[in-house]
Design a protein around this motif. Structure first.
Motif: not given
Length: 349
Positions: A18-33
């Motif tokens: 519910f978090h990592a894949p959605i964050i990764s799919a939003v422009p302007g957000l970068q899953l960094a760690a």
């Protein structure tokens, strides 16, 4: 638009689905760690993302601006405090905390540090709920008098090691699915005047609540919220009755299953229900009742994180305000007290 780097604490169901894949799919957000205390599941899923073993290691990465906390509820306050005091904005998975006092403390720290804090209420962006909001807004049913919202499942077997099934603060079904149902009801109708709740254990051997019925009392409206884990034949997800008709919606939003299957969110039909799951609007016209199928709007959990991104970058208001998060915590507490005392209790606004 600048890019906001995000860290996720926890890679269980919440972080992984519910978090990592959605964050990764939003422009302007970068899953960094990602914080994964043991194992290499996160590294296998996100080979280009840094995996660390503790929140302290994550907070040592200066470029991270936003942290999503997705681990057991009883740890939310401690970790949110750590992140806020380190100067990070925070998303806390629902429920906000285990008590309203803990939630209020997190909000106090966030304001003191000049950082944003919000609760993850992704199901505001379920397609069926978006459709329900439109039906209410369009006022086609006349004055709404009764609303039912059900999240019923069939899971008769206990999960012995699952923290939600252990008698610890913040466990049980009321704290798991109750925040979703309460949030949706508050979005539609605002806080109630009072509440009556019945929290209980129905499965053999269960030591926490695994079923609940809650009634929110408004001056001329009743809202019924229901969930349990022993419904083998499901009924409607929503039922809405008004002075001029009804709206009934079966089926469930497809996003959770798609995320669990690892489907990419950039598909053109993402969040779109099958046409056969469209709800039905029943309108009374004298002695005749007309039926109209209402296509389900497209759901999209990315919209939650898009709003968080815009709040950080541009200062737009949060869709899920911290004050709203505290109100939902107070409703959860009121439901527990109502169930214990077996009576209707006022909701203090």
């Amino acid at each position: 638009m600048r890019t906001v780097q995000v860290g996720v604490i926890g890679f269980g169901l919440g972080g992984r689905v519910f978090h990592a894949p959605i964050i990764s799919a939003v422009p302007g957000l970068q899953l960094a760690a990602i914080v994964e205390r043991s194992g290499n599941t996160a590294q296998a899923a996100y080979p280009n993302v840094r995996v660390v073993r503790s929140a302290s290691e994550l907070l040592a990465i200066d470029s991270i601006e936003l942290v999503a906390i997705t681990i057991p509820n009883k740890t939310h306050l401690e970790l949110a405090r750590q992140c806020l005091e380190a100067g990070r904005h925070v998303v806390v998975d629902k429920p906000f905390a285990t008590t309203s006092a803990e939630a209020a403390e997190m909000v106090r720290i966030a304001k003191e540090r000049g950082r944003l804090i919000t609760v993850y209420q992704n199901r505001r962006w379920d397609g069926d709920f978006l459709t329900m909001r439109r039906v209410v807004k369009d006022d086609r049913l006349g004055r709404v008098v009764h609303f039912e919202s059900h999240m019923e499942r069939y899971r008769p077997a206990l999960k012995a090691e699952a923290w939600r099934e252990l008698p610890t603060p913040g466990s049980g079904l009321w704290f798991d699915l109750g925040p979703h149902l309460l949030d949706q009801a508050f979005v539609l109708f605002g806080p109630p005047e009072s509440m009556t709740a019945d929290l209980r254990s129905e499965r053999a051997g269960s030591v926490v609540d695994d079923a609940f019925d809650a009634v929110l009392h408004y001056p001329k409206l009743r809202v019924l919220l229901r969930s349990n884990l022993l419904t083998c034949a499901t009924g409607p997800r929503f039922r809405l009755n008004g002075t001029q008709g009804s709206f009934v919606k079966y089926g469930t939003d497809p996003q959770e299953d798609a995320l669990k299957q690892g489907k990419p969110m950039d598909q053109p039909d993402w969040g779109q229900e099958p046409k056969e799951n469209a709800g039905t609007l029943y309108i009374s016209e004298g002695d005749k009742v007309t039926e109209t199928r209402i296509p389900t709007e497209r759901g999209d959990y990315r919209r939650y994180y898009e709003n968080v991104r815009d709040a950080i970058v541009s200062g737009v208001p949060l869709d899920v305000s911290p004050e709203h998060g505290i109100a939902i915590m107070r409703a959860l507490e009121l439901g527990i007290e109502s169930s214990k005392r077996g009576c209707k209790l006022p909701f203090e606004k």
